[in-house]
Design a protein around this motif. Sequence first.
Motif, PDB file in Angstrom:
ATOM      1  N   LYS A   1      -9.145  88.122  25.664  1.00  0.00           N
ATOM      2  CA  LYS A   1     -10.173  86.518  24.387  1.00  0.00           C
ATOM      3  C   LYS A   1     -11.231  86.831  24.622  1.00  0.00           C
TER       4      LYS A   1
ATOM      5  N   ILE B   1      -5.895  76.932  25.269  1.00  0.00           N
ATOM      6  CA  ILE B   1      -4.978  78.057  25.494  1.00  0.00           C
ATOM      7  C   ILE B   1      -5.799  79.147  24.398  1.00  0.00           C
TER       8      ILE B   1
ATOM      9  N   TRP C   1      -3.096  81.443  30.917  1.00  0.00           N
ATOM     10  CA  TRP C   1      -2.743  81.940  29.091  1.00  0.00           C
ATOM     11  C   TRP C   1      -1.221  81.435  28.675  1.00  0.00           C
TER      12      TRP C   1
ATOM     13  N   ARG D   1       1.206  79.511  27.232  1.00  0.00           N
ATOM     14  CA  ARG D   1       1.622  79.492  26.068  1.00  0.00           C
ATOM     15  C   ARG D   1       3.294  78.768  25.638  1.00  0.00           C
TER      16      ARG D   1
ATOM     17  N   PHE E   1       6.639  73.489  18.625  1.00  0.00           N
ATOM     18  CA  PHE E   1       6.200  74.382  17.283  1.00  0.00           C
ATOM     19  C   PHE E   1       6.883  75.322  17.100  1.00  0.00           C
TER      20      PHE E   1
ATOM     21  N   ILE F   1      -3.054  67.055  11.594  1.00  0.00           N
ATOM     22  CA  ILE F   1      -2.504  67.047  12.847  1.00  0.00           C
ATOM     23  C   ILE F   1      -3.076  66.003  13.880  1.00  0.00           C
TER      24      ILE F   1
ATOM     25  N   ALA G   1      -8.096  73.892  15.686  1.00  0.00           N
ATOM     26  CA  ALA G   1      -7.824  74.788  15.263  1.00  0.00           C
ATOM     27  C   ALA G   1      -6.452  74.575  14.482  1.00  0.00           C
TER      28      ALA G   1
ATOM     29  N   THR H   1      -8.997  75.897  10.012  1.00  0.00           N
ATOM     30  CA  THR H   1      -8.186  76.569   9.278  1.00  0.00           C
ATOM     31  C   THR H   1      -7.727  76.311   8.301  1.00  0.00           C
TER      32      THR H   1
ATOM     33  N   ILE I   1     -12.307  88.757  14.707  1.00  0.00           N
ATOM     34  CA  ILE I   1     -11.191  88.111  15.988  1.00  0.00           C
ATOM     35  C   ILE I   1     -11.486  89.786  16.970  1.00  0.00           C
TER      36      ILE I   1
ATOM     37  N   ARG J   1     -12.782  90.560  20.888  1.00  0.00           N
ATOM     38  CA  ARG J   1     -11.933  91.080  22.408  1.00  0.00           C
ATOM     39  C   ARG J   1     -12.934  91.563  22.752  1.00  0.00           C
TER      40      ARG J   1
ATOM     41  N   PRO K   1      -3.450  87.997   8.745  1.00  0.00           N
ATOM     42  CA  PRO K   1      -4.301  86.653   8.579  1.00  0.00           C
ATOM     43  C   PRO K   1      -3.951  85.018   9.737  1.00  0.00           C
ATOM     44  N   PHE K   2      -2.875  85.780  10.888  1.00  0.00           N
ATOM     45  CA  PHE K   2      -2.161  84.498  12.226  1.00  0.00           C
ATOM     46  C   PHE K   2      -2.948  85.612  13.153  1.00  0.00           C
ATOM     47  N   GLY K   3      -3.282  86.614  13.359  1.00  0.00           N
ATOM     48  CA  GLY K   3      -3.411  87.202  14.149  1.00  0.00           C
ATOM     49  C   GLY K   3      -2.177  87.887  14.213  1.00  0.00           C
TER      50      GLY K   3
ATOM     51  N   ARG L   1      -0.293  86.925  21.197  1.00  0.00           N
ATOM     52  CA  ARG L   1      -1.812  85.654  20.907  1.00  0.00           C
ATOM     53  C   ARG L   1      -1.726  84.957  19.730  1.00  0.00           C
TER      54      ARG L   1
ATOM     55  N   CYS M   1      -1.033  83.372  16.282  1.00  0.00           N
ATOM     56  CA  CYS M   1      -1.268  81.598  15.862  1.00  0.00           C
ATOM     57  C   CYS M   1      -0.001  80.827  16.318  1.00  0.00           C
TER      58      CYS M   1
ATOM     59  N   PHE N   1       4.159  76.095  10.833  1.00  0.00           N
ATOM     60  CA  PHE N   1       3.189  74.522  10.729  1.00  0.00           C
ATOM     61  C   PHE N   1       1.915  74.402   9.477  1.00  0.00           C
TER      62      PHE N   1
END
Length: 465
Positions: free
Chosen positions: A80, A96, A104, A108, A115, A161, A276, A280, A343, A345, A404-406, A410, A412, A417
């Motif tokens: 990251k 996270i 991390w 996680r 989730f 949330i 987060a 989003t 994103i 890195r 869209p969620f990576g 890593r 999302c 959810f």
Amino acid sequence: MRSNEQTGKFCPYYPQPRKSKATLLNLFFSARHSWLDALYERSYQMRMGEVHLPGLDLYMVNEPAAVRQIMEDRNGDFLKSPLLGDALRPLLGDSIFTTNGNQWQRQRTMMNPAFEQARMQVAFPVMQDAVNAMMIRLDQLPEGVEHDMEVEMTYVTADIIFRTIFSQPMEGDDARRIFHAFARFQALAPRLMLPSLFGVRWLVWPWDTWRSRRAATEIRRLLEKLIQPRYAAYQQAATGQPRDILQSFLEARDAATGTPFNFEELVDQVAMLFLAGHETSASALTWTCHLIAHSKDVQDRMHAEAAALGNPASLQASDLKSLELIRNVFRETLRLFPPVGFIARQASTGCPLGGKQINTGDTIVVAPWLIQRHRKYWQAPDHFDPDRFERPGTRDSLRQAYLPFGMGPRVCLGAAFALQEATLILARLVRDYELTPVPGHVPIPVGRLTIRSANGVRLLLTRRN
Ligand code: HEM
């Protein structure tokens, strides 16, 4: 803003890319307002691009095989980037979203259970309560008057949330102060991030830094106030605690040492989830409203799909499965307006990538915004076409160029959810309301913390009979 003459599909406005690469100075000043303004035509066609600035070597990667290397196969070599972390740390601490390596991995593993699918079932009635409250708010709005959908979408996703973390609605003074302080913090974050990206941190206004820190401190104090009694109850083994996300975090244990999250870590993770978890989703839902307001045929089909479910008050999580079009509409919005547009890195080692030699410390950007509108991977890339997800020809595009969620380890944590809440919100909205555009109003996408509209998304809401 236009429709494709042959297909009639809506093509939402976005800043037209420059014909050629901008000068360094131009690049900085346009990106300061919105990084979308710094893109040029070739960005949407190239496999890989590079920018070299004093103190920064940046590679923009669109090539699917190279993206997979960065995000999946060799994710340990592409950590990251500190760009985001530095701007968000006053609020999120070592959460996270920004940590790397063992720290991390520990977080996680401890957060995953909150989730899992079973937890999504538990969250469903809580989401329903928040959406019921949204419908009451909408019912009280005067008809025939334009409304900025961003306001309601931000509020309802924050409420969801909040309720799923704390088992209480986002009501009362403290909750409202958290909400408003988050809005201030978010607005300031890009002003702190972009100068770092361009290697000119000294251009950050001390006033902005101070205001951002102040908002972060206020949010953390208020969150501490909410978490403290639950933390204490857990220490005293009190029974009858709700089965919410906070409870799952309190029960989580490090697999190797058996230790729980300490109080500070809990505040970090809760602050991160709140940010987060609503910024989003709010961005994506607001753009969905814009797209369907301009695509009456799609909206009418969504309405029919939602109306077929019967009484909205007795909806179950399993009912959402039948809402295929509504899901596809949301997926298509995430393609056209990915909330996380880029994103970042940082290479932790030198290595070849996509035919270039990457050095330790180089910044690598994978941009869903570019990849999901890439001229080589998508047909009619700028057009809103939710039915593309049903066509076999789209399979390759999806496999190669939809993230869209990576992706990778890593990916999302809240993807399931987000899909559940979005499907529910959209189903309830289109079942009872027709959304129509305000003549002359063209939302202008800007790339900030997420992709938002510079001038809101104003629409007319008409109650359906
Ligand atoms: C439409 C809504 C959403 C989108 C498009 C989205 C997108 C993303 C993306 C692209 C990443 C990966 C970033 C990277 O690799 O650097 C990410 C990470 C994450 N997201 Fe989401 N997100 C959404 C909603 C949510 C929600 C609702 C939650 C929580 C309830 C959530 C929690 C997280 C967390 C905790 C991470 C960090 C995961 C890790 O690093 O292990 N997101 N999200």
